[in-house]
Design a protein around this motif. Structure first.
Motif, PDB file in Angstrom:
ATOM      1  N   TYR A  35       0.846  -1.187   0.000  1.00 60.31           N
ATOM      2  CA  TYR A  35       0.000   0.000   0.000  1.00 60.31           C
ATOM      3  C   TYR A  35       0.885   1.241   0.000  1.00 60.31           C
ATOM      4  CZ  TYR A  35      -3.969  -2.962   1.275  1.00 60.31           C
ATOM      5  OH  TYR A  35      -4.955  -3.927   1.279  1.00 60.31           O
ATOM      6  N   LYS A  36       0.332   2.329  -0.549  1.00 60.81           N
ATOM      7  CA  LYS A  36       1.006   3.629  -0.511  1.00 60.81           C
ATOM      8  C   LYS A  36       0.088   4.627   0.183  1.00 60.81           C
ATOM      9  CE  LYS A  36       2.751   7.425  -3.359  1.00 60.81           C
ATOM     10  NZ  LYS A  36       2.942   7.937  -4.737  1.00 60.81           N
ATOM     11  N   GLN A  37       0.688   5.437   1.049  1.00 61.38           N
ATOM     12  CA  GLN A  37      -0.073   6.470   1.742  1.00 61.38           C
ATOM     13  C   GLN A  37       0.603   7.801   1.498  1.00 61.38           C
ATOM     14  OE1 GLN A  37      -0.219   6.090   6.041  1.00 61.38           O
ATOM     15  NE2 GLN A  37      -2.113   7.244   6.186  1.00 61.38           N
ATOM     16  N   HIS A  42      -4.852   8.512   3.012  1.00 60.89           N
ATOM     17  CA  HIS A  42      -5.136   7.184   3.524  1.00 60.89           C
ATOM     18  C   HIS A  42      -4.408   6.150   2.672  1.00 60.89           C
ATOM     19  CE1 HIS A  42      -8.168   8.045   0.426  1.00 60.89           C
ATOM     20  NE2 HIS A  42      -8.088   6.761   0.132  1.00 60.89           N
ATOM     21  N   PRO A  43      -4.170   4.958   3.208  1.00 58.75           N
ATOM     22  CA  PRO A  43      -3.471   3.926   2.424  1.00 58.75           C
ATOM     23  C   PRO A  43      -4.272   3.548   1.179  1.00 58.75           C
ATOM     24  CG  PRO A  43      -3.481   3.365   4.750  1.00 58.75           C
ATOM     25  CD  PRO A  43      -4.420   4.514   4.587  1.00 58.75           C
ATOM     26  N   ALA A  78      14.192   5.468 -10.805  1.00 55.90           N
ATOM     27  CA  ALA A  78      14.139   6.891 -11.181  1.00 55.90           C
ATOM     28  C   ALA A  78      12.975   7.603 -10.500  1.00 55.90           C
ATOM     29  CB  ALA A  78      14.060   7.024 -12.697  1.00 55.90           C
ATOM     30  N   THR A  79      13.105   7.790  -9.198  1.00 55.65           N
ATOM     31  CA  THR A  79      12.015   8.369  -8.421  1.00 55.65           C
ATOM     32  C   THR A  79      11.599   9.745  -8.950  1.00 55.65           C
ATOM     33  OG1 THR A  79      13.646   9.265  -6.869  1.00 55.65           O
ATOM     34  CG2 THR A  79      12.571   7.175  -6.280  1.00 55.65           C
ATOM     35  N   GLN A  80      10.328  10.031  -8.737  1.00 58.33           N
ATOM     36  CA  GLN A  80       9.758  11.332  -9.078  1.00 58.33           C
ATOM     37  C   GLN A  80       9.117  11.905  -7.819  1.00 58.33           C
ATOM     38  OE1 GLN A  80       7.015  10.550 -12.300  1.00 58.33           O
ATOM     39  NE2 GLN A  80       8.637   9.843 -13.679  1.00 58.33           N
ATOM     40  N   THR A  81       8.838  13.205  -7.839  1.00 57.75           N
ATOM     41  CA  THR A  81       8.252  13.837  -6.644  1.00 57.75           C
ATOM     42  C   THR A  81       6.876  13.248  -6.336  1.00 57.75           C
ATOM     43  OG1 THR A  81       7.429  15.630  -8.027  1.00 57.75           O
ATOM     44  CG2 THR A  81       9.529  15.995  -6.898  1.00 57.75           C
ATOM     45  N   THR A  82       6.222  12.698  -7.333  1.00 57.57           N
ATOM     46  CA  THR A  82       4.916  12.070  -7.109  1.00 57.57           C
ATOM     47  C   THR A  82       5.010  10.752  -6.333  1.00 57.57           C
ATOM     48  OG1 THR A  82       5.095  11.049  -9.275  1.00 57.57           O
ATOM     49  CG2 THR A  82       3.811  13.090  -9.122  1.00 57.57           C
ATOM     50  N   ASP A  83       6.234  10.246  -6.167  1.00 56.57           N
ATOM     51  CA  ASP A  83       6.427   8.984  -5.416  1.00 56.57           C
ATOM     52  C   ASP A  83       6.467   9.220  -3.912  1.00 56.57           C
ATOM     53  OD1 ASP A  83       8.742   7.911  -7.954  1.00 56.57           O
ATOM     54  OD2 ASP A  83       6.607   7.442  -7.769  1.00 56.57           O
ATOM     55  N   VAL A  84       6.484  10.481  -3.498  1.00 57.86           N
ATOM     56  CA  VAL A  84       6.566  10.793  -2.065  1.00 57.86           C
ATOM     57  C   VAL A  84       5.411  10.148  -1.304  1.00 57.86           C
ATOM     58  CG1 VAL A  84       6.253  12.659  -0.410  1.00 57.86           C
ATOM     59  CG2 VAL A  84       7.880  12.921  -2.278  1.00 57.86           C
TER      60      VAL A  84
END
Lengths: 113, 114
Positions: A35-37, A42-43, A78-84
């Motif tokens: 899961y990503k939160q 929320h998750p 290649a992380t992006q700021t949206t991966d935060v």
């Protein structure tokens, strides 16, 4: 009881760098979910792995389930700021009826643009 | 579909007060769960339900009660609030057995007990 350990607790990267979080269970799992939160959110379900040695990809995200079904990893290329956000693994025990997921404590990923 | 809804979004209680956190889902899911999230602790299961009329305890049930009279609703009751219950509470539902099917989480209730 079942324990699910997740490392690292925090990870800060520069945009474009890769990121990996690891999940280890004290017992064999029947399957594992990720899961990503997002901060303040929320998750949200990302994926489920069921088979020993399974590898699944979602664009820049690669999920693996260990051969012994006791560990898993999530790798972001290649992380992006949206991966935060905070990434959680959650494992379901094997054997018998089990209606519970045990969550790891999560890895908080921050990305410097 | 609204998905999983929770009310209220924020709540401040005094020690000893009681209250009910509401959770509803419109997806006809059989399985519903309550979690609490504390900094550095991940998500911990409080109570869960596998269908109307059936509930069971999770990892941290003390101080909380639940009931499931309908498929849609799964309220969480704090009997006598304590500062240790300051947390963010998430309700979740899933189509089938938790861990086999994905869970859909509500937006959460931020509770502060003073």
């Amino acid at each position: 009881g079942q324990q699910v350990m997740q490392i690292p607790q925090y990870q800060h990267v520069q945009e474009g760098e890769d990121f990996t979080t690891y999940c280890n269970s004290s017992t064999t799992l029947s399957n594992i979910q990720w899961y990503k939160q997002r901060p303040g959110g929320h998750p949200v379900f990302l994926i489920q792995l069921v088979k020993s040695g399974e590898v699944k990809k979602q664009k820049r995200l690669t999920f693996q389930f260990g051969e012994a079904k006791k560990n898993s990893s999530l790798h972001i290329t290649a992380t992006q700021t949206t991966d935060v956000g905070t990434y959680f693994c959650a494992g379901r025990g094997s054997g018998g009826s089990n209606y519970k997921l045990t969550f790891g404590k999560g890895t908080l990923l921050t990305v410097n643009p | 579909n609204a998905g999983v809804t929770q009310t209220p979004k924020f709540q401040v209680l005094k020690t000893g007060q009681s209250m009910t956190l509401q959770c509803a889902q419109d997806m006809n899911h059989e399985y519903m769960s309550w979690y609490r999230q504390d900094p550095g602790m991940g998500l911990r299961l409080i109570h869960y339900s596998v269908g109307a009329g059936i509930t069971d305890q999770g990892e941290v049930p003390n101080g909380y009660n639940v009931s499931r009279s309908t498929t849609e609703d799964f309220p969480l009751r704090l009997l006598s609030a304590a500062p240790s219950q300051t947390s963010v509470y998430f309700c979740a539902s899933s189509y089938g057995t938790v861990g086999i099917y994905e869970q859909y989480f509500g937006p959460g209730t931020r509770l502060t007990v003073t």
